[in-house]
Scaffold this motif. Structure first.
Motif, PDB file in Angstrom:
ATOM      1  N   UNK A 119       2.853  -3.862   1.100  1.00 54.27           N
ATOM      2  CA  UNK A 119       2.805  -2.671   0.255  1.00 54.27           C
ATOM      3  C   UNK A 119       1.569  -2.783  -0.633  1.00 54.27           C
ATOM      4  N   UNK A 120       0.836  -1.686  -0.722  1.00 51.02           N
ATOM      5  CA  UNK A 120      -0.336  -1.614  -1.593  1.00 51.02           C
ATOM      6  C   UNK A 120      -0.177  -0.426  -2.533  1.00 51.02           C
ATOM      7  N   UNK A 121      -0.856  -0.497  -3.645  1.00 54.64           N
ATOM      8  CA  UNK A 121      -0.938   0.625  -4.574  1.00 54.64           C
ATOM      9  C   UNK A 121      -2.304   1.267  -4.399  1.00 54.64           C
ATOM     10  N   UNK A 122      -2.318   2.558  -4.164  1.00 59.11           N
ATOM     11  CA  UNK A 122      -3.583   3.277  -4.018  1.00 59.11           C
ATOM     12  C   UNK A 122      -3.859   4.057  -5.308  1.00 59.11           C
ATOM     13  N   UNK A 123      -4.973   3.711  -5.947  1.00 62.47           N
ATOM     14  CA  UNK A 123      -5.458   4.374  -7.151  1.00 62.47           C
ATOM     15  C   UNK A 123      -6.850   4.929  -6.869  1.00 62.47           C
ATOM     16  N   UNK A 124      -7.418   5.725  -7.770  1.00 62.25           N
ATOM     17  CA  UNK A 124      -8.767   6.240  -7.528  1.00 62.25           C
ATOM     18  C   UNK A 124      -9.815   5.151  -7.283  1.00 62.25           C
ATOM     19  N   UNK A 125      -9.600   3.932  -7.798  1.00 65.90           N
ATOM     20  CA  UNK A 125     -10.584   2.857  -7.601  1.00 65.90           C
ATOM     21  C   UNK A 125     -10.324   2.015  -6.359  1.00 65.90           C
ATOM     22  N   UNK A 126      -9.342   2.401  -5.539  1.00 60.58           N
ATOM     23  CA  UNK A 126      -9.092   1.683  -4.290  1.00 60.58           C
ATOM     24  C   UNK A 126      -7.645   1.249  -4.132  1.00 60.58           C
ATOM     25  N   UNK A 127      -7.435   0.425  -3.115  1.00 61.94           N
ATOM     26  CA  UNK A 127      -6.085  -0.098  -2.823  1.00 61.94           C
ATOM     27  C   UNK A 127      -5.948  -1.514  -3.366  1.00 61.94           C
ATOM     28  N   UNK A 128      -4.739  -1.793  -3.875  1.00 55.97           N
ATOM     29  CA  UNK A 128      -4.464  -3.082  -4.492  1.00 55.97           C
ATOM     30  C   UNK A 128      -3.149  -3.625  -3.921  1.00 55.97           C
ATOM     31  N   UNK A 129      -3.164  -4.844  -3.358  1.00 56.13           N
ATOM     32  CA  UNK A 129      -1.934  -5.398  -2.786  1.00 56.13           C
ATOM     33  C   UNK A 129      -0.880  -5.663  -3.856  1.00 56.13           C
TER      34      UNK A 129
END
Length: 95
Positions: free
Chosen positions: A32-42
């Motif tokens: 699962x990743x979090x997608x924010x305006x600055x990209x994806x974060x695991x």
């Protein structure tokens, strides 16, 4: 104004000073990743089946969870970015 803020243990929760805690229950997911305006974060998987991460973001930013490569809105989102319920969610600080 704080009467409308009921802290949550999952979804997107503002912690103050621009920091947000994100949590999603996806016990069967491989990643699962979090997608924010600055990209994806695991996100990190907990033994309870929740995936969690804390990130700096601004209120009104769009975000989504990416579960096994598939972007999905936050099921506990306070708002959606548009009228599309399957599109990204929007960060709302109820305070």
């Amino acid at each position: 104004p704080y009467a409308l803020h009921h802290p949550r243990t999952w979804g997107a929760e503002p912690l103050g000073h621009g920091l947000w805690r994100f949590a999603l229950w996806a016990s069967e997911a491989e990643a699962v990743e979090l997608e924010l305006p600055d990209g994806r974060h695991p996100m990190a998987r907990g033994e309870d089946g929740f995936w969690r991460i804390a990130r700096v973001a601004r209120a009104d930013a769009n975000y989504a969870f990416v579960v096994d490569g598939q972007a999905t809105p936050d099921p506990l989102a306070r708002a959606q970015a548009s009228m599309d319920v399957w599109g990204p969610s929007r960060l709302v600080d109820p305070r």
